[in-house]
Design an enzyme around this catalytic site. Structure first.
Site, PDB file in Angstrom:
ATOM      1  N   TYR A 136       1.086 -13.255 -20.019  1.00 38.39           N
ATOM      2  CA  TYR A 136       0.781 -12.881 -21.126  1.00 38.39           C
ATOM      3  C   TYR A 136      -0.257 -14.265 -20.828  1.00 38.39           C
ATOM      4  O   TYR A 136      -1.251 -14.230 -22.231  1.00 38.39           O
ATOM      5  CB  TYR A 136       1.372 -14.077 -22.279  1.00 38.39           C
ATOM      6  CG  TYR A 136       2.913 -13.181 -22.402  1.00 38.39           C
ATOM      7  CD1 TYR A 136       3.554 -12.088 -21.922  1.00 38.39           C
ATOM      8  CD2 TYR A 136       4.027 -13.870 -23.456  1.00 38.39           C
ATOM      9  CE1 TYR A 136       4.709 -10.601 -21.910  1.00 38.39           C
ATOM     10  CE2 TYR A 136       5.230 -12.883 -23.148  1.00 38.39           C
ATOM     11  CZ  TYR A 136       5.205 -11.978 -23.049  1.00 38.39           C
ATOM     12  OH  TYR A 136       6.484 -11.097 -23.126  1.00 38.39           O
ATOM     13  N   HIS A 148       9.591 -10.879 -14.287  1.00 41.92           N
ATOM     14  CA  HIS A 148       9.099  -9.958 -15.665  1.00 41.92           C
ATOM     15  C   HIS A 148       9.583  -8.180 -15.126  1.00 41.92           C
ATOM     16  O   HIS A 148       9.416  -7.629 -15.825  1.00 41.92           O
ATOM     17  CB  HIS A 148       7.740 -10.648 -15.921  1.00 41.92           C
ATOM     18  CG  HIS A 148       7.133 -10.115 -17.052  1.00 41.92           C
ATOM     19  ND1 HIS A 148       6.126 -10.995 -17.335  1.00 41.92           N
ATOM     20  CD2 HIS A 148       7.597  -8.926 -17.949  1.00 41.92           C
ATOM     21  CE1 HIS A 148       6.114 -10.344 -19.032  1.00 41.92           C
ATOM     22  NE2 HIS A 148       7.014  -9.439 -18.812  1.00 41.92           N
TER      23      HIS A 148
END
Length: 330
Positions: A91, A148
């Protein structure tokens, strides 16, 4: 033959036994077995397979906040009562997540902080990347550390090796719990084969329009004590309005509103549906009122077995995946 009258104690026990049988026959069966723990003294939590607890509602710093300054949004979420903060190396805003925490004044001990491993580049290690995150987040450990995505490690035949490195950072205390994200059945099977530590969580896109595809993943996870986490849960009303789920959700919403005697939103119905699937919820919003709406789901009556089934069946009429399409198309 002399027959003694039954004692007072014997009669009392007999009455209790009959009452218990009657109650068990009239009690409706449970909808689904979840690990959501309701308490009158604290916020509801899920118990993970390593014995730790995770708050059921998380504020995510992805989607709308991806690559952006999340400080003010995080501060607002914490001030509104959120303690579970979901971040990720991918992110590119972990420093601002830390800034939001600092601005809130909330002690680290009262927060549940998550970050996720981005695919390591040549020369990078799982431990090294986590240590970079810890420095950015201003903490000595994260409560939950997730892989992830199974790509590209799975494509390169290195997923087992990557999981072993995850186990090592857990054993060193850098992450209290470890898990995965966006893992399919085949990805979970690779990790589970020979794992010393079973993943605690699998965070996946989860809503009625992917439930048919997600159900086998959730079922395998449940078999091994892996708790699912949901992101993109409001997709049916936010990204696919007018779909087959809408009318069913509206019927449920209306029933809950009458049962409760207070307003209920379609988003709350979908969130309650997610909880019935045994998953905790990750969401992102810029509005404090929307966070409070999510939190209010704690006090919402349960859906019936028929209502859950109705949403499942309507969702099966349309498949709509918004995120990680490449992973699930492999």
């Amino acid at each position: 033959m002399l027959v003694r009258a039954p004692s007072h104690r014997l009669l009392l026990n007999l009455i209790r036994h009959c009452l218990s049988i009657s109650a068990s026959r009239s009690r409706p069966p449970p909808i689904l077995t979840t690990k959501l723990n309701m308490s009158t003294t604290s916020k509801p939590t899920f118990t993970l397979n390593d014995g730790t607890s995770v708050p059921w509602l998380a504020f995510g710093t992805g989607t709308a906040l991806y690559g952006k300054d999340a400080a003010e949004s995080v501060k607002q979420a914490i001030e509104t009562g959120i303690t579970h903060l979901d971040g990720a190396q991918m992110y590119n805003n972990e420093e601002t997540l830390a800034a939001g925490i600092k601005a809130s004044g909330k002690p680290r001990s009262e927060l549940y902080i998550v970050t996720k491993l981005k695919p390591p580049q040549p020369g990078q290690t799982v431990k090294g990347l986590l240590q970079e995150s810890l420095k950015k987040l201003g903490t000595d450990y994260v409560d939950l550390f997730l892989i992830h995505t199974p790509r590209p490690a799975n494509q390169e035949g290195k997923l087992k090796e990557q999981w072993k490195a995850m186990e090592e950072v857990h054993e060193e205390g850098l992450a209290k719990s470890i898990g995965v994200s966006n893992f399919r059945v085949e990805d979970l099977q690779v990790v589970l084969d020979g794992a010393k530590i079973v993943p605690a969580v699998n965070q996946i896109e989860l809503h009625p329009y992917v439930w048919k595809a997600a159900e086998p993943i959730v079922a395998l996870g449940k078999k091994h004590g892996i708790v699912p986490a949901s992101y993109g849960g409001l997709t049916p009303i936010v990204r696919v309005p007018g779909g087959p789920v809408d009318s069913v959700v509206e019927t449920v919403r209306s029933r809950l509103e009458k049962t409760r005697g207070a307003s209920v939103s379609a988003g709350q119905v979908l969130t309650k549906w997610i909880l019935h699937k045994g998953a905790f919820v990750v969401t992102t919003t810029s509005k404090a009122s929307r966070i409070k709406e999510f939190q209010d789901v704690e006090d919402l009556p349960d859906l019936t077995t028929e209502e859950v089934k109705g949403i499942d069946e309507a969702g099966a009429e349309l498949h709509k995946r918004v995120y990680m399409g490449k992973v699930f198309e492999d």
